[in-house]
Design a protein around this motif. Structure first.
Motif, PDB file in Angstrom:
ATOM      1  N   ASN A  22       0.849  -1.192   0.000  1.00 55.63           N
ATOM      2  CA  ASN A  22       0.000   0.000   0.000  1.00 55.63           C
ATOM      3  C   ASN A  22       0.883   1.240   0.000  1.00 55.63           C
ATOM      4  O   ASN A  22       1.969   1.251   0.592  1.00 55.63           O
ATOM      5  N   GLY A  63      -8.668   2.890  -0.951  1.00 56.72           N
ATOM      6  CA  GLY A  63      -8.341   1.484  -0.762  1.00 56.72           C
ATOM      7  C   GLY A  63      -6.841   1.361  -0.619  1.00 56.72           C
ATOM      8  O   GLY A  63      -6.149   2.336  -0.304  1.00 56.72           O
ATOM      9  N   LYS A  64      -6.310   0.170  -0.846  1.00 55.97           N
ATOM     10  CA  LYS A  64      -4.861  -0.020  -0.823  1.00 55.97           C
ATOM     11  C   LYS A  64      -4.310   0.424  -2.177  1.00 55.97           C
ATOM     12  O   LYS A  64      -4.405  -0.296  -3.169  1.00 55.97           O
ATOM     13  N   LYS A 101      -6.671  -5.114  -6.450  1.00 53.63           N
ATOM     14  CA  LYS A 101      -7.198  -6.105  -5.515  1.00 53.63           C
ATOM     15  C   LYS A 101      -7.501  -7.371  -6.293  1.00 53.63           C
ATOM     16  O   LYS A 101      -8.296  -7.356  -7.242  1.00 53.63           O
ATOM     17  N   ASP A 102      -6.869  -8.461  -5.886  1.00 56.33           N
ATOM     18  CA  ASP A 102      -6.952  -9.718  -6.635  1.00 56.33           C
ATOM     19  C   ASP A 102      -6.503  -9.443  -8.073  1.00 56.33           C
ATOM     20  O   ASP A 102      -5.420  -8.926  -8.277  1.00 56.33           O
TER      21      ASP A 102
END
Length: 680
Positions: A191, A211-212, A231-232
């Motif tokens: 992050n 978010g990250k 993310k993913d």
């Protein structure tokens, strides 16, 4: 701003071909008896670039002297006075930016310390253009470079994992934005927080994030406008409008796989338009704008480069977008502004044998512009252009010891692979030599899913050419920059189609008469090192030797790693990218076995030169040691060198010079003048 709906950029081949022809026409005896030493190519530069202040009145530059650290200097262009504003006895000035016309921010490195000791902590400092108000803003993990400061300043000092953004802020206040990176237990980035930092006091404020975040982008006003969240296998882009404190989703795409509906932000123009690179249903990407309200692309591209993906960045002052810096076969400016076109013509008349990249100041009324000039035989030289008089003053040069007349000419070529696919490549031929039946080095780029090279002076290729070798650098399938189809054709082709493209390039060079088919060696780093090893596995009759530095030696090791080290590849890439792009451990088990240099080591009989870094986290040392031990059971012609403090590359001047001196000797013994004649 009104731009024509479609601009096409012609291929920039004329310069390199003309220089190549001039050099090839020289008599064979014109080649220097003693080529430049390795240090001329791989030694530390004594000039580290320059940048104009926002007003254009001041010039900041990194300069040094032999054996001395790089220091930060400022020139007042009105009276030509020069001031050293920052210098360390144990560190080099590294990245630097203007905060405003009075103040600069910079970080540091130490070119005499390899990554194993640096811990990737660059520190952060600020200073006025007159050398006053020096303040350390962020610590260095090694404790080096800390200056005497008040207790209050030390308490405010940010942690070592604070880094400059690669883009300047508004440049009209003492504030900048910096990243504070968070790492997981294995030391991988997870992050990036964004901080608004006062460079006069050291006080900072955390910016709200959606978010990250893996990447931030500022607007032309210097404020945070875009945040990328991975993310993913989903890559989501968030936008924050001027006057708003909240983030909203602009678009989402599949990561790692070249999603045809995705776009890559390049920056905001002064008019607030967001410019992006996108395919939008085309094979090659182009420059588009995006409606930040809807997230939709403009109906037609702003700029295209036939045969190439759009790769470049915006060139603007505070009032308007002036043009773009674009890469086709070489880097060049493409101007939308008529005034900048005229400036370019005047500079090109004064510097007719180079490509001349112009960077204007933020102030449209600035009296000066920076010019970076280069060619295939000329390393970058930096000039200061006086707009009114047209006079050019040299600011510095990156490799002063290099003489263009001694360098090899380049040609950007395209050849056909065995399945008919066109493979772009860069061919470098020695200066003064007949371009026929030369020993050839196939120099394979790493990545592999990146653009490998471009026309322009490059130390590795020119060093080899100065030793009498032809050098071919192929953009094998999987390389980016040449269309989506070319990129996707390389998926799961490690050791297969990608390898064939390289071999087909070597055979093409022999058919064209450039290369002696009995004197070809394959060399490369990272993926290029993998390809070098697989080359002598798959085509033992083609390659007489192989040079591998920091090369992958088993694809399964990329998945599983080893007890002795953890790769710095992200979990998301390992889970979602690697199985698709390179190979799945279960479904592709047989293929990964057949294309593993470690598993195929018994087949390798050619001489090898292997070099690995002791603290490499991209391709950890065990890749090299496991392969070395496997191949030495069947092959005694193996030279091994370990650089204990090096990471994924050679950061130390002494190590670079040592390694390429070894390469020179190794090639000479196997395909050069020093090779032993074949036994009858």
């Amino acid at each position: 701003m009104a731009l024509s709906p479609l601009r096409s950029v012609p291929l920039r081949l004329a310069l390199g071909i003309a220089l190549s022809c001039m050099l090839a026409a020289a008599p064979a005896g014109a080649a220097q008896a003693s080529p430049p030493p390795a240090a001329a190519f791989f030694g530390n530069a004594e000039f580290g670039g320059a940048t104009l202040s926002p007003s254009g009145r001041y010039l900041a530059a990194r300069t040094g002297a032999p054996g001395k650290p790089l220091r930060l200097m400022v020139v007042d262009l009105q009276d030509n006075s020069v001031k050293t504003v920052a210098a360390f006895t144990d560190s080099d000035i590294h990245n630097f930016q203007w905060v405003n016309d009075e103040r600069l921010v910079f970080d540091v490195t130490d070119r005499n310390v390899a990554p194993g000791d640096m811990h990737f902590a660059a520190g952060l400092f600020a200073v006025n253009r007159d050398g006053e108000a020096f303040l350390q803003l962020a610590a260095r993990r090694t404790g080096r470079g800390v200056v005497k400061s008040s207790t209050l300043a030390q308490k405010r000092m940010l942690p070592w994992h604070t880094f400059m953004l690669p883009q300047p802020g508004s440049q009209d206040s003492p504030f900048i934005y910096v990243e504070s990176t968070e790492f997981d237990h294995a030391g991988r980035e997870v992050n990036n927080n964004l901080l608004r930092l006062d460079t006069l006091t050291g006080l900072s404020q955390l910016v709200e994030r959606p978010g990250k975040v893996s990447k931030w982008m500022l607007g032309q006003d210097g404020e945070p406008r875009l945040a990328t969240v991975l993310k993913d296998d989903k890559l989501t882009l968030y936008y924050r409008a001027p006057g708003s404190q909240g983030w909203r989703q602009l678009y989402q795409a599949v990561a790692f796989r070249g999603d045809n509906g995705a776009f890559t932000p390049l920056g905001f123009g002064p008019d607030g338009l967001l410019y992006v690179e996108a395919n939008n249903g085309r094979d090659t990407s182009a420059l588009y704008t995006v409606d930040t309200a809807s997230g939709k692309l403009s109906p037609a591209p702003v700029l295209t480069a036939p045969g190439y993906d759009f790769e470049g960045h915006l060139v603007a002052n505070k009032d308007k977008l002036l043009g773009v810096r674009l890469l086709t076969d070489a880097r060049d400016n493409v101007w939308f502004d008529a005034g900048m076109k005229a400036v370019q013509e005047k500079i090109d008349q004064q510097l007719p044998n180079t490509i001349n990249l112009i960077t204007p100041a933020r102030n449209p009324q600035a009296a000066h512009m920076l010019v970076e000039s280069y060619s295939d035989v000329q390393p970058p030289v930096f000039w200061l252009a006086d707009i009114k008089t047209g006079k050019l003053n040299k600011v510095g040069e990156s490799h002063a010891a290099i003489k263009p007349a001694e360098m090899g000419g380049q040609q950007f070529v395209r050849y056909k692979a065995r399945d008919g696919r066109e493979i772009p490549a860069l061919l470098t031929l020695p200066a003064g030599a007949s371009p026929k039946n030369l020993p050839l080095v196939m120099l394979v780029h790493g990545g592999p899913f990146v653009r490998g090279t471009e026309m322009g002076w490059k130390a590795q290729a020119q060093f080899l050419a100065s030793r009498g070798y032809a050098v071919l650098e192929p953009e094998y399938r999987g390389s980016t920059g040449f269309g989506n189809a070319h990129f996707r054709a390389g998926w799961k082709q490690w050791g297969l189609g990608m390898q064939d493209d390289i071999a087909d390039g070597a055979r093409w060079a022999a058919r064209q008469g450039y290369a002696d088919p009995d004197r070809i060696c394959i060399a490369g780093g990272s993926y290029g090192g993998y390809a070098a090893l697989m080359g002598v596995v798959k085509d033992p009759g083609l390659y007489r030797c192989a040079v591998d530095w920091m090369g992958v030696t088993d694809i399964n090791l990329l998945h599983d790693g080893h007890w002795s080290a953890v790769s710095d590849a992200s979990d998301a890439y390992l889970q979602y990218g690697l199985p698709v792009l390179v190979g799945d451990q279960v479904r592709d088990a047989a293929q990964l076995q057949a294309t593993s240099p470690i598993q195929q080591a018994a087949r390798i009989k050619a001489p090898l030169l292997l070099a690995y870094g002791g603290v490499d986290r991209r391709v950890p040392l065990y890749h090299g040691t496991l392969f070395r031990d496997a191949v030495k059971k069947h092959n005694n012609a193996v030279e091994w060198v370990e650089y204990p403090d090096e990471g994924h590359g050679l950061a130390l001047e002494a190590d670079r010079i040592d390694f390429w001196t070894r390469v020179e000797k190794f090639l000479d013994q196997n395909i050069g003048a020093g090779r032993k004649p074949a036994q009858p």
